[in-house]
Design a protein around this motif. Structure first.
Motif, mmCIF file in Angstrom:
data_model
loop_
_atom_site.group_PDB
_atom_site.id
_atom_site.type_symbol
_atom_site.label_atom_id
_atom_site.label_comp_id
_atom_site.label_asym_id
_atom_site.label_seq_id
_atom_site.Cartn_x
_atom_site.Cartn_y
_atom_site.Cartn_z
ATOM 1 N N UNK A 14 26.098 42.442 48.648
ATOM 2 C CA UNK A 14 25.227 43.103 49.628
ATOM 3 C C UNK A 14 25.171 44.617 49.503
ATOM 4 N N UNK A 15 26.054 45.245 48.750
ATOM 5 C CA UNK A 15 26.044 46.715 48.688
ATOM 6 C C UNK A 15 25.190 47.257 47.556
ATOM 7 N N UNK A 16 24.879 46.443 46.587
ATOM 8 C CA UNK A 16 24.080 46.902 45.460
ATOM 9 C C UNK A 16 24.948 47.360 44.298
ATOM 10 N N UNK A 17 24.283 47.777 43.232
ATOM 11 C CA UNK A 17 24.976 48.164 41.998
ATOM 12 C C UNK A 17 25.271 49.659 41.987
ATOM 13 N N UNK A 18 24.290 50.482 42.431
ATOM 14 C CA UNK A 18 24.500 51.930 42.459
ATOM 15 C C UNK A 18 24.965 52.444 41.113
ATOM 16 N N UNK A 19 25.968 53.313 41.127
ATOM 17 C CA UNK A 19 26.580 53.736 39.859
ATOM 18 C C UNK A 19 27.926 53.036 39.652
ATOM 19 N N UNK A 20 28.539 52.606 40.765
ATOM 20 C CA UNK A 20 29.907 52.087 40.664
ATOM 21 C C UNK A 20 29.986 50.778 39.892
ATOM 22 N N UNK A 21 28.930 49.955 39.965
ATOM 23 C CA UNK A 21 29.043 48.625 39.353
ATOM 24 C C UNK A 21 28.140 48.438 38.145
ATOM 25 N N UNK A 22 27.562 49.557 37.671
ATOM 26 C CA UNK A 22 26.649 49.449 36.518
ATOM 27 C C UNK A 22 27.282 48.752 35.328
ATOM 28 N N UNK A 23 28.528 49.115 35.046
ATOM 29 C CA UNK A 23 29.184 48.553 33.854
ATOM 30 C C UNK A 23 29.354 47.044 33.946
ATOM 31 N N UNK A 24 29.238 46.501 35.170
ATOM 32 C CA UNK A 24 29.544 45.085 35.362
ATOM 33 C C UNK A 24 28.294 44.251 35.609
ATOM 34 N N UNK A 25 27.127 44.891 35.612
ATOM 35 C CA UNK A 25 25.883 44.161 35.894
ATOM 36 C C UNK A 25 25.733 42.964 34.959
ATOM 37 N N UNK A 26 26.097 43.141 33.703
ATOM 38 C CA UNK A 26 25.954 42.092 32.690
ATOM 39 C C UNK A 26 26.797 40.859 32.960
ATOM 40 N N UNK A 27 27.778 40.961 33.870
ATOM 41 C CA UNK A 27 28.571 39.776 34.217
ATOM 42 C C UNK A 27 27.795 38.846 35.137
ATOM 43 N N UNK A 28 26.836 39.432 35.898
ATOM 44 C CA UNK A 28 26.108 38.634 36.888
ATOM 45 C C UNK A 28 24.664 38.384 36.507
ATOM 46 N N UNK A 29 24.160 39.097 35.502
ATOM 47 C CA UNK A 29 22.762 38.938 35.084
ATOM 48 C C UNK A 29 22.712 38.761 33.568
ATOM 49 N N UNK A 30 21.794 37.900 33.135
ATOM 50 C CA UNK A 30 21.651 37.635 31.709
ATOM 51 C C UNK A 30 20.878 38.737 30.997
#
Ligand code: ZN
Length: 461
Positions: A419-435
């Motif tokens: 619910x908080x979004x990706x922002x800058x903190x989770x950019x490196x991990x986006x690929x774990x949840x999206x193809x």
């Protein structure tokens, strides 16, 4: 990184007036970061448009100059998305504020993006209606930021996320084009539903300036109960029973694991503790009552049945608004509790309820190996499959290792942001949840709508 030449700032002051462009000493006292632990740098200037036309003028000029901007609402995001990066201008919507219209028959409200969420609540309540999005930062977050991040909060189990509560939007594109799509109808399948491009895309595809919100009947009362259980299985059973028995009126089911609960009890609770014994897990339930006597009876009967069946170890029902507020404070005082625990790293993950117990066991074991007995604080919106984990660190540099543990164990079935979004903190991990194809499509949309990359660059993607 393009710098903002003084001529651009002079042009922007021409568009917005002197009070619309803050620089130097005028911005030193302002907060620039959203409420994460990222160090903030001051923006080159803070732009404060008062109208959609002024937002459009700002974007037209910044697009022409290739000047990057960070869009800011109430600065209560928890993903670092609104925190300025070097060389950026901040575009604050604080002066684009106010409720424009409420239509009680259609149950809709038209509102400007910079309006605080609690002002939206009050305007709806004046017509015996509610805007069902609610979260702890309601006094400072703004509706534009809520929509841009598709905020979740405490009542998703009943009303869905922000996306479900928005009927129409007005948006300014990166080049200054104003797209007015202020639909007020529940049903409208005429072509693409363009608002969805901007809801939850964290200001990377356009700047939301106005919105049409969907309202619901305001309950006469909100009943609050706190239950204690001894196992995760029991907690899931209580959720299932509560959903079935309370039909559509269960509006919150907030879970708290004992380490978090004991901390909140010790630091923020006033008055007698709700329970005499310590239990493994707790859940805070909220029920919307339209016929208060009948619903209170139904809630009490449910809790009595669950205690009888051995699923619930103990339970209390709030007898007054004050008691209810005291119970909610245990769950909502996260911000002030966490401030004392720094350095820490906090997570907002999503996973199927069926996999939660096994997941937490794996993460707990790995965290213990890495960090010894540092407590893992867990709470969240169980009915939504959304957990918040907080890990205290020995040093800020340990954060990446903790990320690897928490996100690594989620790969393939969970989401790194519920619910908080990706922002800058989770950019490196986006690929774990999206193809790869999903991320490529996100990039295609970004470059089509913001070809010069001036809107919130480096966020999300
Ligand atoms: Zn939450």
């Amino acid at each position: 990184m393009t710098s903002a030449p003084n001529s651009l700032l002079a042009d922007l002051a021409g568009e917005l007036g002197a009070s619309g462009v803050l620089v130097g000493a005028d911005i030193n006292a302002r907060s620039h970061a959203d409420s994460t632990c990222i160090a903030a740098c001051a923006p080159r200037a803070v732009l404060r448009p008062r109208s959609t036309a002024e937002v459009a003028a700002v974007l037209r000029r910044c697009h022409a100059a290739g000047q990057p901007l960070v869009v800011q609402g109430g600065l209560t995001g928890l993903a670092g998305g609104a925190t300025p990066r070097p060389g950026e201008l901040a575009l604050s919507l604080e002066r684009l504020s106010g409720v424009e219209a409420v239509d009680p028959d259609a149950a809709t409200m038209q509102v400007r993006a910079g309006t605080p969420l609690n002002v939206v609540h009050e305007a709806a309540a004046a017509h015996a209606l509610q805007f069902a999005l609610d979260l702890g930062a309601r006094g400072s977050c703004t509706i534009g930021g809520n929509i841009a991040t598709n905020a979740g909060g405490n009542r998703v189990i009943r009303y869905g996320m922000t996306r479900e509560l928005v009927l129409g939007l007005e948006v300014v594109l990166a080049d200054g084009t104003v797209v007015t799509s202020l639909n007020t109808m529940l049903k409208n399948n005429a072509g693409y539903d363009l608002k969805q491009l901007f809801i939850g895309t964290e200001g990377t595809l356009g700047v939301i300036t106005r919105a049409v919100l969907r309202l619901h009947p305001l309950p006469r009362e909100r009943l609050t109960a706190l239950v204690a259980v001894e196992s995760f299985d029991a907690l899931v059973n209580v959720l299932r029973e509560a959903r079935a028995t309370l039909a559509g009126q269960l509006s919150s089911f907030e879970a708290m694991w004992s380490e978090y609960f004991e901390l909140a009890l010790a630091r923020v609770h006033t008055g007698a503790a709700p329970f005499t014994a310590r239990h493994a897990l707790y859940a805070l339930l909220e029920v919307e009552a339209f016929e208060p006597g009948a619903e209170a009876t139904r809630l009490e009967a449910l809790l009595a049945r669950l205690i009888e069946a051995g699923l619930v170890a103990d339970a209390v029902v709030a007898r007054s608004l004050e008691e209810s507020a005291r119970l909610w404070r245990l769950r909502e005082s996260v911000g002030e509790l966490l401030a004392e625990l720094r350095p820490l790293t906090a997570f907002d993950i999503s996973l199927p309820i069926a996999r939660m117990a096994a997941y937490l066991e794996v993460v707990g074991a790995r965290a213990r190996t890495l960090f010894g007995d540092r407590p893992l604080y867990i709470f969240g919106h169980l009915g939504d499959g959304n957990l918040h984990l907080v890990v205290t660190l020995r040093a800020a540099g340990d954060a990446h290792a903790v990320d690897e543990v928490v996100y690594g164990a989620l790969a393939g079935f969970g989401s790194v942001s519920a619910e908080h979004g990706i922002g800058v903190l989770k950019r490196d991990w986006l690929g774990l949840s999206r193809g790869a194809a999903e991320i490529a499509l996100m990039r295609t949309l970004k470059s089509a709508l913001d070809p010069r990359g001036i809107l919130n660059p480096g966020r999300v993607l």
